[in-house]
Enzyme design. Structure first.
Site, PDB file in Angstrom:
ATOM      1  N   ARG A 144      -1.758   8.567  -7.297  1.00 19.77           N
ATOM      2  CA  ARG A 144      -1.061   8.135  -6.087  1.00 19.77           C
ATOM      3  C   ARG A 144       0.393   8.581  -6.157  1.00 19.77           C
ATOM      4  O   ARG A 144       1.061   8.378  -7.173  1.00 19.77           O
ATOM      5  CB  ARG A 144      -1.142   6.621  -5.924  1.00 19.77           C
ATOM      6  CG  ARG A 144      -2.578   6.124  -5.777  1.00 19.77           C
ATOM      7  CD  ARG A 144      -2.678   4.644  -5.539  1.00 19.77           C
ATOM      8  NE  ARG A 144      -4.072   4.218  -5.512  1.00 19.77           N
ATOM      9  CZ  ARG A 144      -4.482   2.965  -5.346  1.00 19.77           C
ATOM     10  NH1 ARG A 144      -3.578   2.002  -5.171  1.00 19.77           N
ATOM     11  NH2 ARG A 144      -5.772   2.665  -5.343  1.00 19.77           N
ATOM     12  N   GLU A 203      -0.838  -8.471  -8.612  1.00 23.01           N
ATOM     13  CA  GLU A 203      -2.171  -8.002  -8.230  1.00 23.01           C
ATOM     14  C   GLU A 203      -2.796  -7.157  -9.339  1.00 23.01           C
ATOM     15  O   GLU A 203      -2.160  -6.253  -9.884  1.00 23.01           O
ATOM     16  CB  GLU A 203      -2.090  -7.166  -6.957  1.00 23.01           C
ATOM     17  CG  GLU A 203      -3.420  -6.582  -6.526  1.00 23.01           C
ATOM     18  CD  GLU A 203      -3.286  -5.398  -5.584  1.00 23.01           C
ATOM     19  OE1 GLU A 203      -4.212  -4.573  -5.548  1.00 23.01           O
ATOM     20  OE2 GLU A 203      -2.239  -5.284  -4.915  1.00 23.01           O
ATOM     21  N   SER A 217      -8.187  -5.865  -5.886  1.00 22.67           N
ATOM     22  CA  SER A 217      -8.248  -6.110  -4.450  1.00 22.67           C
ATOM     23  C   SER A 217      -9.666  -5.806  -3.990  1.00 22.67           C
ATOM     24  O   SER A 217     -10.169  -4.700  -4.220  1.00 22.67           O
ATOM     25  CB  SER A 217      -7.235  -5.227  -3.714  1.00 22.67           C
ATOM     26  OG  SER A 217      -7.117  -5.601  -2.363  1.00 22.67           O
ATOM     27  N   ARG A 243      -3.091  -2.254 -15.553  1.00 23.97           N
ATOM     28  CA  ARG A 243      -2.533  -3.587 -15.314  1.00 23.97           C
ATOM     29  C   ARG A 243      -3.206  -4.628 -16.207  1.00 23.97           C
ATOM     30  O   ARG A 243      -2.571  -5.616 -16.607  1.00 23.97           O
ATOM     31  CB  ARG A 243      -2.644  -3.955 -13.845  1.00 23.97           C
ATOM     32  CG  ARG A 243      -1.755  -3.091 -12.962  1.00 23.97           C
ATOM     33  CD  ARG A 243      -1.579  -3.650 -11.569  1.00 23.97           C
ATOM     34  NE  ARG A 243      -0.674  -2.805 -10.783  1.00 23.97           N
ATOM     35  CZ  ARG A 243      -0.163  -3.135  -9.608  1.00 23.97           C
ATOM     36  NH1 ARG A 243      -0.463  -4.311  -9.066  1.00 23.97           N
ATOM     37  NH2 ARG A 243       0.645  -2.322  -8.968  1.00 23.97           N
ATOM     38  N   ARG A 257       3.235   0.381 -11.624  1.00 25.01           N
ATOM     39  CA  ARG A 257       3.038   1.276 -10.472  1.00 25.01           C
ATOM     40  C   ARG A 257       3.212   2.721 -10.953  1.00 25.01           C
ATOM     41  O   ARG A 257       4.318   3.234 -11.027  1.00 25.01           O
ATOM     42  CB  ARG A 257       4.026   0.937  -9.361  1.00 25.01           C
ATOM     43  CG  ARG A 257       3.659   1.508  -7.992  1.00 25.01           C
ATOM     44  CD  ARG A 257       4.675   1.093  -6.950  1.00 25.01           C
ATOM     45  NE  ARG A 257       4.702  -0.339  -6.769  1.00 25.01           N
ATOM     46  CZ  ARG A 257       3.905  -1.020  -5.940  1.00 25.01           C
ATOM     47  NH1 ARG A 257       3.020  -0.369  -5.203  1.00 25.01           N
ATOM     48  NH2 ARG A 257       4.006  -2.337  -5.829  1.00 25.01           N
TER      49      ARG A 257
END
Length: 443
Positions: A283, A370, A373, A411, A298
């Site tokens: 990403r 988070e 999801s 994460r 991130r």
């Protein structure tokens, strides 16, 4: 993609539903395009009827030995007129398709209305130990370090990654690399052996059609890494070259797992399809606004174990709850405190009709972050991909698609480091991971 028949039958309900997401749907534009479409279709049908009537008249005149020249001349002009009308209709449909491709899914009625993450609603939380007065995990008993300070002496190497690739990359060495691999292997084993998912190995590069199917394109083009292909593939047909026009690194294996049923009609007896894969994800983080530059929260490249289900429409809401439970199992086995949050309308992803986030506790930040999801997209993605199922009776219909993280590996590594940290700088390895770590209790 929104259901065009719903737009035509109940436009006001679509406008209201999108408004709950903060999206203003231009109803006047849609109605104007519909007027144009209907006008062209009526003109086309009228012209086709005229052509049929002329053919009968010409045949009748000829059978009677009369002159049909005038009628034949009119007939010869009709194909050009029909072609122009066909092009007009195609232009209208293309404009409508391209526009609707940018409109998100409708939120389910059960989704709380809100603007951003501050309006999300906590559903439940799970703590493996004691809670403090705020219901959060009790303090560790010493000043906690963040995962960067914990992990650097143990093999978490950001400097080498920065030299190799730039910011937002990490290199793992020794026990840290093994722990990362152990997490992914453990997640796959639980999902395949206990929850019935089929493990898949998928491409990491896909074409633009595949990206469109799950909703990454055109909306999130800037968040993707586009790639180019060097040389020439002698085995590739012209059709393959056209389909591959625009190649992208996957941002999640949701793209490939869900995309695997593109342009297919799956027998109802084969549903549900439950698929999982461990892949890197890429990403560009163009929309991150510079958030979370420090550490592994991130990254431009990270690993994830993805869960996807393709189900009968009547079963998708139950499947959503089951998938949340499948992800929760991982967190519980890893002994990580977490909470389940239902996203509000303004915080949901583009393709989702309803989403739950799992948020893990990070002691150094004293906050929930988070880690998974999980969304029910209903028929939104299936309609874009033309992914259908064939019922025992009746015509094929669109399947429902669901996806979720089970979990984000990086994460999870962060959470294990921070929650398992010891005052001496070592990290306690959760019991569930020890078989994958040679039996070691500490890193």
């Amino acid at each position: 993609m929104l259901d065009i028949s719903l737009l035509r039958k109940d436009l006001s309900s679509v406008v209201d539903a999108l408004a709950r997401r903060g999206v203003a749907f231009d109803a006047e534009r849609f109605e104007a395009l519909e007027v144009q479409r209907k006008s062209v279709q009526v003109e086309t049908e009228t012209l086709q009827a005229r052509r049929n009537a002329l053919s009968k008249q010409i045949g009748k005149l000829r059978s009677q030995g009369q002159d049909a020249t005038t009628l034949m001349e009119e007939t010869r002009q009709i194909p050009d007129q029909l072609h122009k009308l066909e092009q007009q209709l195609q232009d209208i449909q293309t404009e409508l398709h391209d526009w609707l491709a940018t409109i998100p899914n409708l939120p389910d009625d059960s989704v709380p209305v809100g603007q951003d993450e501050s309006d999300n609603v906590e559903v439940r939380r799970w703590l493996p130990g004691q809670a403090d007065e705020h219901g959060n995990p009790a303090p560790l008993g010493f000043e906690p370090l963040d995962h960067v300070d914990i992990g650097t002496p143990l093999g978490l190497d950001f400097e080498t990654a920065r030299k190799l690739s730039g910011s937002r990359f990490a290199m793992l060495r020794g026990g840290m690399a093994r722990l990362h691999r152990a997490l992914a292997q453990f997640m796959l084993d639980v999902q395949t052996q206990e929850h019935g998912y089929q493990e898949c190995y998928t491409p990491y590069i896909v074409n633009s059609d595949t990206m469109f199917g799950t909703g990454q394109l055109p909306k999130f083009h800037d968040d993707m890494f586009a790639v180019t292909k060097g040389g020439h593939d002698d085995d590739a047909s012209a059709e393959d070259d056209h389909a591959s026009n625009g190649l992208y690194l996957i941002s999640t294996s949701e793209i490939t797992l869900t995309g695997s049923v593109k342009d297919q009609i799956v027998p109802a007896a084969d549903l549900p399809l439950k698929l999982t894969a461990h892949t890197p994800c890429f990403r560009s983080e163009a929309g991150s606004g510079g958030r979370d530059v420090r550490g592994m929260i991130r990254q431009h490249q990270f690993d994830k174990v993805e869960l996807v289900q393709i189900v009968h429409p009547e079963e998708s809401w139950d499947a959503l709850e089951h998938m949340v439970g499948h992800a929760e199992t991982i967190l519980q086995r890893l002994e990580l405190p977490y909470r389940v949050v239902q996203l509000c309308t303004g915080d949901m992803g583009f393709s989702a009709a309803k989403t739950y986030d799992l948020e893990v506790w990070l002691p150094a930040q004293q906050t929930w972050r988070e880690i998974s999801s999980i969304s029910n997209c209903l028929a939104f993605q299936a309609r874009r991909m033309q992914a259908r199922y064939r019922p025992d009776k009746g015509r094929p219909d669109y399947a429902h698609t669901l996806n979720g993280s089970g979990l984000a590996v990086g994460r999870a590594l962060v959470a294990v480091l921070e929650n398992g940290q010891q005052e001496d700088g070592s990290v306690r390895i959760p019991a569930a991971l020890r078989p994958y770590m040679g039996g070691h209790e500490y890193l």
